[in-house]
Design an enzyme around this catalytic site. Sequence first.
Site, PDB file in Angstrom:
ATOM      1  N   ASN A  88      -7.106  -2.905  14.352  1.00  0.00           N
ATOM      2  CA  ASN A  88      -8.498  -3.213  13.978  1.00  0.00           C
ATOM      3  C   ASN A  88      -8.596  -4.428  13.052  1.00  0.00           C
ATOM      4  OD1 ASN A  88      -7.584  -2.261  11.538  1.00  0.00           O
ATOM      5  ND2 ASN A  88      -8.953  -0.496  11.429  1.00  0.00           N
ATOM      6  N   GLU A 118      -9.580  -2.009   5.431  1.00  0.00           N
ATOM      7  CA  GLU A 118     -10.186  -1.728   6.728  1.00  0.00           C
ATOM      8  C   GLU A 118     -11.387  -2.643   6.976  1.00  0.00           C
ATOM      9  OE1 GLU A 118      -8.371   0.026   8.460  1.00  0.00           O
ATOM     10  OE2 GLU A 118      -8.140   2.106   7.832  1.00  0.00           O
ATOM     11  N   HIS A 169      -6.920  -4.862  10.206  1.00  0.00           N
ATOM     12  CA  HIS A 169      -6.714  -4.635   8.771  1.00  0.00           C
ATOM     13  C   HIS A 169      -5.418  -5.296   8.298  1.00  0.00           C
ATOM     14  CE1 HIS A 169      -4.520  -0.473   9.284  1.00  0.00           C
ATOM     15  NE2 HIS A 169      -3.674  -1.462   9.414  1.00  0.00           N
ATOM     16  N   ASP A 189       0.832  -1.201   0.000  1.00  0.00           N
ATOM     17  CA  ASP A 189       0.000   0.000   0.000  1.00  0.00           C
ATOM     18  C   ASP A 189       0.868   1.252   0.000  1.00  0.00           C
ATOM     19  OD1 ASP A 189       0.967  -0.276   2.597  1.00  0.00           O
ATOM     20  OD2 ASP A 189      -0.985  -0.724   3.460  1.00  0.00           O
TER      21      ASP A 189
HETATM   22  P1  PGA Z   1       2.505  -1.376  12.493  1.00  0.00           P
HETATM   23  O1  PGA Z   1       1.278  -1.367  11.483  1.00  0.00           O
HETATM   24  O2  PGA Z   1       3.500  -2.337  11.934  1.00  0.00           O
HETATM   25  O3  PGA Z   1       3.030   0.046  12.482  1.00  0.00           O
HETATM   26  O4  PGA Z   1       1.977  -1.795  13.813  1.00  0.00           O
HETATM   27  C1  PGA Z   1       0.788  -2.590  10.997  1.00  0.00           C
HETATM   28  C2  PGA Z   1      -0.385  -2.359  10.088  1.00  0.00           C
HETATM   29  O5  PGA Z   1      -1.111  -1.367  10.275  1.00  0.00           O
HETATM   30  O6  PGA Z   1      -0.598  -3.181   9.186  1.00  0.00           O
END
Ligand code: PGA
Length: 240
Positions: A135, A142, A137, A67
Amino acid sequence: MEIIICKNHEEVSEKAKELVVKQLQRKPMSTLGFPTGSTPILLYKKLVDAYKKHLITFKNVRSFNLDEYVGIEPTHPQSYHQFMDDHLFSHIDIEKKNVYLPKNDPTHAHENARLYNDLLKKYQIDLQILGIGTNGHIGFNEPGTPLGQETFVVDLNEGTRQDNLKFFNHIDEVPYQAMTMGIKNIMNSRKIILMASGESKSEAIYQMIKGPVTEQLPASVLQLHPQVIVILDEAAASKL
Ligand code: PGA
């Protein structure tokens, strides 16, 4: 789903590194899927070390990033283009022409998503590495994203923008949109490694593994994939 529980984030990163090294030694022309965020930073450092020790080369590797933010410049310090250069690409021998990231440009975002999707259909990912949001995702898919979704432009939800505030000075600077591989693209990968560390991920991990497969917890779809390895530290695994 294979689940590996490690003592801490260092061990999680080491285990993930071993699997990537094995993949590249077995198939030097692999197509890899890379995430950003705080979770893979140590893994990337370890991959750079492995490259410097001549254990692996990225000369024939093709990479796709999961992404990217839409609406900031690729040179913005928090763009995922910049993140990947800083943490991995500028330190290894991957060829620029083999590196694919979604574009940041907001004016052609939907057309760019279609083109990125076409590339993902052309080159199947051999090994996709994932983090997970609090959450649930994966990428920026999302809760509520259809499980058959392909690459698209997403409005980030407020929780995700708050989670990503740690990388910006102020919430107003956190972009409102991103482009992400869809769940269908992720599921099309031959093999998937999901890494998670820390207590803040424990509920999402519990739901991903023990809960139902539901759009409300996008990572739960991984239960349906035949080759997923989940690497957790003790804190992320604490609710299992
Ligand atoms: P993080 O994010 O590695 O900064 O915890 C993971 C994600 O949002 O997929």
